[in-house]
Design an enzyme around this catalytic site. Structure first.
Site, PDB file in Angstrom:
ATOM      1  N   HIS A 279      -2.239  -4.894  -4.076  1.00 31.68           N
ATOM      2  CA  HIS A 279      -3.008  -5.565  -3.428  1.00 31.68           C
ATOM      3  C   HIS A 279      -2.262  -6.764  -2.280  1.00 31.68           C
ATOM      4  O   HIS A 279      -2.523  -6.633  -1.236  1.00 31.68           O
ATOM      5  CB  HIS A 279      -3.939  -6.450  -4.329  1.00 31.68           C
TER       6      HIS A 279
ATOM      7  N   GLN B  61       0.764  -5.921  -1.262  1.00 32.77           N
ATOM      8  CA  GLN B  61       1.430  -5.013  -0.311  1.00 32.77           C
ATOM      9  C   GLN B  61       0.241  -4.609   0.773  1.00 32.77           C
ATOM     10  O   GLN B  61       0.859  -4.585   1.839  1.00 32.77           O
ATOM     11  CB  GLN B  61       2.203  -3.837  -1.001  1.00 32.77           C
ATOM     12  N   ASP B  62      -0.688  -4.348   0.215  1.00 32.37           N
ATOM     13  CA  ASP B  62      -1.826  -4.106   1.141  1.00 32.37           C
ATOM     14  C   ASP B  62      -2.096  -5.094   2.091  1.00 32.37           C
ATOM     15  O   ASP B  62      -2.284  -5.191   3.529  1.00 32.37           O
ATOM     16  CB  ASP B  62      -3.151  -3.812   0.165  1.00 32.37           C
ATOM     17  N   HIS B  63      -2.289  -6.286   1.637  1.00 31.38           N
ATOM     18  CA  HIS B  63      -2.320  -7.610   2.520  1.00 31.38           C
ATOM     19  C   HIS B  63      -1.291  -7.669   3.717  1.00 31.38           C
ATOM     20  O   HIS B  63      -1.588  -8.066   4.699  1.00 31.38           O
ATOM     21  CB  HIS B  63      -2.282  -8.870   1.882  1.00 31.38           C
TER      22      HIS B  63
END
Length: 104
Positions: A76, A78-80
């Site tokens: 999550h 890394q996605d942000h």
């Protein structure tokens, strides 16, 4: 909360700050305030550098053999981070397009 979890939460939070700054810059540019937009984009770049340093620290630790557990929270984060970087880059281009359009 351990140090790794703290860094993961910081990545999420700081990435969100950078993305918000970039979108604020876009709003300013749409209103014709290019000086304000440029200043806000500089803020977004500095904030991105801050979060990038956190990620680099974690990568360095892993390269030293201190493996980072990868769970949903890390994914999550890394996605942000990647989403905020992409948004910032696209918004820079959009501001350039708005600037060009105004110059016509």
């Amino acid at each position: 909360m351990d140090e790794t979890e703290m860094k993961v939460f910081q990545i999420i939070s700081i990435s969100g700050d950078s993305r918000a700054q970039a979108f604020e810059a876009l709003r300013m540019a749409r209103e014709g305030n290019f000086d304000g937009a440029d200043a806000k984009m500089e803020e977004a770049r500095k904030t991105s550098a801050q979060v990038h340093n956190l990620q680099t620290d974690m990568l360095t630790e892993e390269a030293r053999g201190n493996k980072t557990p990868v769970g949903l929270l890390m994914v999550h984060a890394q996605d942000h981070l990647m989403t905020s970087l992409l948004a910032r880059d696209l918004i820079e281009e959009m501001i350039g397009m708005l600037r060009d359009k105004q110059a016509e």
